[in-house]
Design a protein around this motif. Structure first.
Motif, PDB file in Angstrom:
ATOM      1  N   ASN A   4       0.846  -1.180   0.000  1.00 52.47           N
ATOM      2  CA  ASN A   4       0.000   0.000   0.000  1.00 52.47           C
ATOM      3  C   ASN A   4       0.889   1.241   0.000  1.00 52.47           C
ATOM      4  N   ASN A   5       0.826   2.059  -1.069  1.00 52.26           N
ATOM      5  CA  ASN A   5       1.642   3.260  -1.190  1.00 52.26           C
ATOM      6  C   ASN A   5       0.968   4.509  -0.638  1.00 52.26           C
ATOM      7  N   THR A   6      -0.249   4.363  -0.138  1.00 55.02           N
ATOM      8  CA  THR A   6      -0.970   5.499   0.409  1.00 55.02           C
ATOM      9  C   THR A   6      -0.357   5.899   1.750  1.00 55.02           C
ATOM     10  N   LYS A  73      -6.926  14.579  -1.907  1.00 51.65           N
ATOM     11  CA  LYS A  73      -5.674  13.821  -1.859  1.00 51.65           C
ATOM     12  C   LYS A  73      -5.911  12.328  -1.701  1.00 51.65           C
ATOM     13  N   LYS A  75      -8.485  10.720  -2.795  1.00 53.90           N
ATOM     14  CA  LYS A  75      -8.983  10.276  -4.096  1.00 53.90           C
ATOM     15  C   LYS A  75      -7.819  10.063  -5.073  1.00 53.90           C
ATOM     16  N   LYS A  76      -6.867  10.983  -5.050  1.00 55.39           N
ATOM     17  CA  LYS A  76      -5.702  10.872  -5.926  1.00 55.39           C
ATOM     18  C   LYS A  76      -4.883   9.624  -5.585  1.00 55.39           C
ATOM     19  N   PHE A  77      -4.697   9.361  -4.301  1.00 57.50           N
ATOM     20  CA  PHE A  77      -3.912   8.179  -3.899  1.00 57.50           C
ATOM     21  C   PHE A  77      -4.649   6.891  -4.239  1.00 57.50           C
ATOM     22  N   ARG A  78      -5.982   6.878  -4.111  1.00 54.29           N
ATOM     23  CA  ARG A  78      -6.736   5.676  -4.455  1.00 54.29           C
ATOM     24  C   ARG A  78      -6.707   5.413  -5.961  1.00 54.29           C
ATOM     25  N   GLU A  79      -6.740   6.460  -6.756  1.00 54.17           N
ATOM     26  CA  GLU A  79      -6.678   6.281  -8.206  1.00 54.17           C
ATOM     27  C   GLU A  79      -5.327   5.752  -8.648  1.00 54.17           C
ATOM     28  N   ASN A  80      -4.249   6.170  -7.981  1.00 54.20           N
ATOM     29  CA  ASN A  80      -2.904   5.730  -8.331  1.00 54.20           C
ATOM     30  C   ASN A  80      -2.576   4.334  -7.811  1.00 54.20           C
ATOM     31  N   ALA A  81      -3.346   3.857  -6.841  1.00 54.56           N
ATOM     32  CA  ALA A  81      -3.040   2.535  -6.248  1.00 54.56           C
ATOM     33  C   ALA A  81      -3.483   1.403  -7.131  1.00 54.56           C
TER      34      ALA A  81
END
Length: 81
Positions: A4-6, A73, A75-81
């Motif tokens: 997990n990169n979040t 932010k 939302k952005k992390f979930r889209e990139n995961a």
């Protein structure tokens, strides 16, 4: 297993509240009381107005930070995961 990169702050709203909103509320309550009274007394924590102001600040500041910072932010992390 996928890593997990979040960042911890944006994994859940509870983490966001614990790291950002709660400390800001405590610091704000203490600083405003110090400015108004000049010192902290034991009565500060006995007054119900202390907790009412603390909760009111957390609701206002928490709502503002939720829409300003957490929601975009995370939302952005979930889209990139």
């Amino acid at each position: 297993m996928k890593q997990n990169n979040t960042p911890f702050l944006y994994r859940s709203f509870f983490n966001f509240w614990l790291v950002l909103i709660l400390p800001a509320g405590i610091i704000t309550a203490l600083v405003t009381h110090l400015i108004a009274q000049g010192s902290l007394s034991s009565n500060f924590f006995k007054l119900p107005s202390t907790y009412a102001k603390f909760v009111l600040f957390q609701v206002i500041f928490g709502t503002w930070m939720y829409y300003r910072d957490y929601k975009p932010k995370s939302k952005k992390f979930r889209e990139n995961a």
